[in-house]
Design a protein around this motif. Structure first.
Motif, PDB file in Angstrom:
ATOM      1  N   THR B 312       0.855  -1.186   0.000  1.00 20.01           N
ATOM      2  CA  THR B 312       0.000   0.000   0.000  1.00 20.01           C
ATOM      3  C   THR B 312       0.887   1.231   0.000  1.00 20.01           C
ATOM      4  OG1 THR B 312      -1.678   1.235   1.243  1.00 20.01           O
ATOM      5  CG2 THR B 312      -0.105  -0.037   2.536  1.00 20.01           C
ATOM      6  N   VAL B 313       0.364   2.340  -0.511  1.00 18.14           N
ATOM      7  CA  VAL B 313       1.083   3.600  -0.391  1.00 18.14           C
ATOM      8  C   VAL B 313       0.444   4.480   0.680  1.00 18.14           C
ATOM      9  CG1 VAL B 313       1.978   3.597  -2.744  1.00 18.14           C
ATOM     10  CG2 VAL B 313      -0.230   4.664  -2.268  1.00 18.14           C
ATOM     11  N   ASP B 314      -0.595   3.971   1.334  1.00 17.04           N
ATOM     12  CA  ASP B 314      -1.244   4.742   2.403  1.00 17.04           C
ATOM     13  C   ASP B 314      -0.305   4.902   3.594  1.00 17.04           C
ATOM     14  OD1 ASP B 314      -3.579   5.063   1.007  1.00 17.04           O
ATOM     15  OD2 ASP B 314      -4.610   3.388   1.969  1.00 17.04           O
ATOM     16  N   ARG B 315      -0.469   6.019   4.299  1.00 15.36           N
ATOM     17  CA  ARG B 315       0.363   6.272   5.487  1.00 15.36           C
ATOM     18  C   ARG B 315      -0.184   5.519   6.700  1.00 15.36           C
ATOM     19  NH1 ARG B 315       2.061   7.871   1.202  1.00 15.36           N
ATOM     20  NH2 ARG B 315       2.811   9.989   0.821  1.00 15.36           N
ATOM     21  N   THR B 316      -1.497   5.302   6.711  1.00 14.56           N
ATOM     22  CA  THR B 316      -2.101   4.563   7.843  1.00 14.56           C
ATOM     23  C   THR B 316      -2.942   3.435   7.282  1.00 14.56           C
ATOM     24  OG1 THR B 316      -3.994   6.062   7.832  1.00 14.56           O
ATOM     25  CG2 THR B 316      -2.230   6.502   9.406  1.00 14.56           C
TER      26      THR B 316
END
Lengths: 316, 316
Positions: B312-316
């Protein structure tokens, strides 16, 4: 609460799939089914399903290792003995749920969580009058749970908060993706999502707008390629440079038109936009959205190649 | 009709994506955008998108090969010169569609197909009075079309049958998955599907049943893993040993309950069941359903592994 021993009542598609989820997580599982024929064929059925899903085992594990943790018991009492977590997976009839949860009440101690895999009935409809009611909770998966991680966790108002917390963490430990259903409603949320889409598909079919094959393709050759990686809300977040707030401020009327056509009030409101902005911006800041779009696009391309490799078993 | 030269009017997300679809299929594409800034940045933008989607090129092709087939023109007239197939991809405003189709009428000959990528307006709303109306047709994709194959083809009552046939075959030749929308309705079918699901998601959110993250997970960690490979109808076909007929005879009431709750008549009827049985049994006979279930399961497992690889490239 430490959960190590699992009992499952009912060995149909869902019950045997839950047995796989638990056993491959290293837990001991005792299964009971009131039908002797189901019991006698169960280990062979599970063994085959384990062979077919061995890619999801922990490193180094074999079908034999996982299977060795599963036993089939000849009585409910034997299955429940020593269980920390009981998962009821019997037929979807309210009277049957009432009967078996009364049995659970009689046969289990105060440390045992009593989960139901019901897809329809909130716990309040069948366990309100039982002494064990604080330990009762809905744990309803997508089908089959050993392949699809998402799992609805719906406590009753009387379910103990510690029971909810332990169940939620337990599902995470088993590699599932638990989601919290905050209020008891019949059929919960998962099946409502599916039904909402299916009903619209039926409507388009019944109105003669499209063929059955074509309406399926809208998903399997369209949105499904996105939704394999992104929920619809976080997908919408990628449709405007300003994220979901900007998208909904510009195009939210399309969803409101549909909602109004269905007889509902507007669904896109300042409140829902604020909720969705908080959610999406906590995931990824606006100035990194381009990175996520590129990730999505590469993911879709990889999925298209996977689909080509997988081919089809259809005759036409 | 042999289609080799394409003109595209409008170079936004959809217009530039269509340019990629056509150019990587070996066709010459001339693009016009009325905004000079859009024109001057276009080749660089398309070049980047080509680099990122080169896995979908024909064997041996490079970004340079594909890009060499695309030109940006400084006038609509220049773009349309010699075009066999014009794809209008300008802003989604009815007046703008009227204006540009009148231009098409003036600038193209009787052999040129005039397609619109509109997501909202049936052709009858803006081309009824034009001499070219027999050549006008909706060709509306999922976004972006160079990644998602499904494409709605919606003729007006006055669209020539040969224009429909040629457009449909042309889309297949370009690797898209055309679907036939048989009647003109605003917003067609694709967006109705998405809106039906989104509206239900908003409702569950607004009623406080689930968090935004959790309702997204129902799709991205649940149904989306199935729908990447199977349309919802053919997915339901795998839920009973007797296929979709047996499933709907047993559980169709769930969809009818939802339909009734939305104020509609029953959607699961003897007629719709018969349609869906014909569709699914032509795909695969009942005694081979087990083979398809195994194929589905292996496909889902492969997708789960792909998702792990993609991260994923999400931070959370």
């Amino acid at each position: 609460m430490t959960i190590t021993n699992i009992a499952i009542a009912g060995s149909g598609i869902i019950g045997s799939s839950w047995a796989i989820v638990y056993a491959r997580s290293g837990l001991d599982v005792a299964v009971y089914d009131r039908n002797p024929e189901n019991r006698s064929g169960l280990m062979a059925k599970i063994s085959k399903a384990l062979d077919q899903s061995s890619a999801l085992f922990a490193a180094g594990e074999t079908t034999a290792d996982v299977l060795a943790r599963i036993t089939v018991q000849d009585s409910l009492e034997a299955a429940l003995a020593g269980a920390d977590f009981v998962h009821e997976c019997i037929e979807e009839k309210l009277e049957s749920k009432k009967t078996i949860f009364a049995e659970f009440d009689r046969l289990t101690g105060p440390g045992t969580i009593l989960a139901t895999t019901t897809s329809s009935f909130p716990v309040s409809q069948f366990a309100s009058d039982l002494a064990c009611r604080e330990r009762c909770i809905v744990v309803h998966p997508a089908t089959p749970p050993h392949l699809l991680p998402v799992t609805e966790i719906c406590p009753a108002p009387f379910t103990g908060p510690d029971v909810f917390d332990a169940t939620f963490r337990f599902m995470e430990r088993c590699g599932q993706t638990p989601i919290h259903i905050r209020k008891e409603i019949p059929s919960f949320v998962l099946n409502r999502m599916q039904a909402a889409l299916l009903v619209e598909m039926f409507r388009c079919l019944n109105e003669g707008l499209v063929s059955p094959a074509d309406v399926d393709k809208i998903i399997s050759q369209g949105f499904g390629l996105r939704w394999a990686f992104l929920g619809p809300f976080e997908g919408v977040d990628l449709n405007s440079a300003g994220g979901i707030r900007q998208y909904l401020e510009n195009f939210g009327f399309l969803f409101n038109n549909m909602a109004n056509e269905l007889g509902f009030e507007d669904v896109v409101t300042p409140q829902s936009i604020a909720l969705l902005e908080d959610y999406t911006r906590a995931k990824i800041p606006l100035d990194s959205l381009g990175e996520k779009v590129a990730w999505r696009d590469q993911s879709i391309i990889a999925l298209r190649r996977l689909k080509e490799e997988r081919g089809t078993v259809d005759r036409t």
